[in-house]
Every structure is written in C-alpha cells, then in structure tokens.
Design a protein around this motif. Structure first.
Motif, PDB file in Angstrom:
ATOM      1  N   LEU A 146       1.170  -1.521   0.176  1.00  0.00           N
ATOM      2  CA  LEU A 146       0.098   0.051   0.151  1.00  0.00           C
ATOM      3  C   LEU A 146       0.482   0.946  -0.170  1.00  0.00           C
ATOM      4  O   LEU A 146       0.295   2.419  -0.123  1.00  0.00           O
ATOM      5  CB  LEU A 146      -1.163  -0.025   0.777  1.00  0.00           C
ATOM      6  N   SER A 147       2.418   1.274   0.217  1.00  0.00           N
ATOM      7  CA  SER A 147       2.765   2.394   0.059  1.00  0.00           C
ATOM      8  C   SER A 147       2.853   2.734  -0.999  1.00  0.00           C
ATOM      9  O   SER A 147       2.457   2.181  -2.308  1.00  0.00           O
ATOM     10  CB  SER A 147       4.502   2.138   0.416  1.00  0.00           C
ATOM     11  N   GLY A 148       2.543   4.635  -0.995  1.00  0.00           N
ATOM     12  CA  GLY A 148       2.532   5.293  -2.634  1.00  0.00           C
ATOM     13  C   GLY A 148       1.058   5.500  -3.331  1.00  0.00           C
ATOM     14  O   GLY A 148       1.400   5.846  -4.190  1.00  0.00           O
ATOM     15  N   THR A 149       0.094   4.483  -2.161  1.00  0.00           N
ATOM     16  CA  THR A 149      -1.014   4.456  -3.407  1.00  0.00           C
ATOM     17  C   THR A 149      -2.585   5.053  -2.337  1.00  0.00           C
ATOM     18  O   THR A 149      -3.085   5.108  -2.694  1.00  0.00           O
ATOM     19  CB  THR A 149      -1.879   3.019  -2.935  1.00  0.00           C
ATOM     20  N   ALA A 150      -1.383   6.135  -1.580  1.00  0.00           N
ATOM     21  CA  ALA A 150      -2.530   7.053  -0.894  1.00  0.00           C
ATOM     22  C   ALA A 150      -3.687   7.533  -1.900  1.00  0.00           C
ATOM     23  O   ALA A 150      -3.557   8.345  -2.459  1.00  0.00           O
ATOM     24  CB  ALA A 150      -2.279   8.087  -0.004  1.00  0.00           C
ATOM     25  N   VAL A 168     -12.529  15.646  -6.698  1.00  0.00           N
ATOM     26  CA  VAL A 168     -13.205  13.609  -7.221  1.00  0.00           C
ATOM     27  C   VAL A 168     -11.945  13.043  -5.850  1.00  0.00           C
ATOM     28  O   VAL A 168     -10.584  14.007  -5.581  1.00  0.00           O
ATOM     29  CB  VAL A 168     -12.652  13.644  -8.703  1.00  0.00           C
ATOM     30  N   LEU A 169     -12.177  11.908  -5.756  1.00  0.00           N
ATOM     31  CA  LEU A 169     -11.121  11.428  -5.490  1.00  0.00           C
ATOM     32  C   LEU A 169     -10.994  10.241  -6.349  1.00  0.00           C
ATOM     33  O   LEU A 169     -10.663   9.307  -6.441  1.00  0.00           O
ATOM     34  CB  LEU A 169     -11.823  10.063  -3.434  1.00  0.00           C
ATOM     35  N   VAL A 170      -9.089  10.602  -6.092  1.00  0.00           N
ATOM     36  CA  VAL A 170      -8.292  10.108  -6.749  1.00  0.00           C
ATOM     37  C   VAL A 170      -7.384   8.810  -6.254  1.00  0.00           C
ATOM     38  O   VAL A 170      -6.332   9.201  -5.153  1.00  0.00           O
ATOM     39  CB  VAL A 170      -7.598  10.675  -7.370  1.00  0.00           C
ATOM     40  N   GLY A 225       3.929   4.150  -9.287  1.00  0.00           N
ATOM     41  CA  GLY A 225       4.218   5.441  -9.232  1.00  0.00           C
ATOM     42  C   GLY A 225       3.871   6.527  -9.580  1.00  0.00           C
ATOM     43  O   GLY A 225       4.882   7.939  -9.560  1.00  0.00           O
ATOM     44  N   GLY A 226       2.951   6.704  -9.620  1.00  0.00           N
ATOM     45  CA  GLY A 226       2.212   7.880 -10.339  1.00  0.00           C
ATOM     46  C   GLY A 226       1.756   8.617 -11.262  1.00  0.00           C
ATOM     47  O   GLY A 226       1.686   9.630 -12.055  1.00  0.00           O
ATOM     48  N   HIS A 227       2.639   7.543 -12.271  1.00  0.00           N
ATOM     49  CA  HIS A 227       2.239   7.547 -13.533  1.00  0.00           C
ATOM     50  C   HIS A 227       0.844   7.607 -14.314  1.00  0.00           C
ATOM     51  O   HIS A 227       0.238   7.856 -15.751  1.00  0.00           O
ATOM     52  CB  HIS A 227       2.693   6.349 -14.566  1.00  0.00           C
TER      53      HIS A 227
END
Length: 123
Positions: free
Chosen positions: A25-29, A101-103, A108-110
């Motif tokens: 879950l790291s990086g998927t906030a 919106v909730l995103v 990696g943000g791509h």
C-alpha cells in the motif's frame, strides 16, 4: 522461561503480513483532485494529467414494486410498476470541469484512477 512455539509462529505471521501490507500500500494513498477541461489536476502534483482512468461500477439493478398516485390535473391517476431486475448494468460516472474527485495514483504516479466525485457535507 520458554516461549510457546505456536505463539512465536503466530507473531511471525502477523509481523510478515503487516510488513507486506505496508509494502503493497505504500505510495497508493488516495488524494483529492479537480477535473479540468483537458484532464485532471491533483492537489499535490504540479502537472495536469491528460490521460486518466475512471472507475466503473458493474452490478445488477433491482427495482422494487412501486405504486404512485398523482397527476398534473385535479384528476389523480394510479401508477403501478412491477418489480424488475436488470443484469450487467455498468454505472460509469461522467465528470465535469470543476468537479472535485477522489483519486488513487498508481504505478509510481504515472497513472491515476478517479474513484468518485466528492462534495462538501454542508451542501
């Protein structure tokens, strides 16, 4: 004093599961963004995302029996609707420029997936 091997094994499994969950879950906030006329602008990312994904919500639409009495004149009509069920319905929201919106950013943000529109609880 000896340690119970089953307790030690359970603790090891729990720690390993916690570690893997944090890693996955790291990086998927989730984060907030705004739909623009040409893409999506996240609150914490300076560039606009032109190509993004939108979550669809598949399911079955079930409507209960409904009875309604009313009309546009003084004469009241009675309307009765039978229950119905429609399979393979896909709800795909349409967002307009300015919608908040909730995103979920991914890869990696791509990539970015818009989950839903968010509104103030006060109206």
């Amino acid at each position: 004093m000896s340690t119970d091997p089953y307790t030690a094994l359970a603790a090891a499994f729990r720690e390993q599961a916690w570690s893997k969950t944090k890693e996955a879950l790291s990086g998927t906030a989730a984060e907030l963004g705004t739909v623009t006329s040409t893409g999506l602008k996240l609150d914490h990312f300076k560039h606009e995302i032109g190509d993004y994904y939108v979550a669809e919500f598949p399911g079955t639409l079930k409507l209960p029996e409904l009875e309604w009495t009313g009309g546009v004149t003084e004469k009241k009509e009675r309307f009765v609707f039978d229950p119905s069920e429609t399979e393979e319905v896909v709800l795909k929201p349409v967002y307009k420029p300015g919608d908040r919106v909730l995103v979920i950013p991914l890869n990696g943000g791509h990539d970015a997936v818009v989950l839903c529109k968010v509104v103030s609880a006060g109206g």
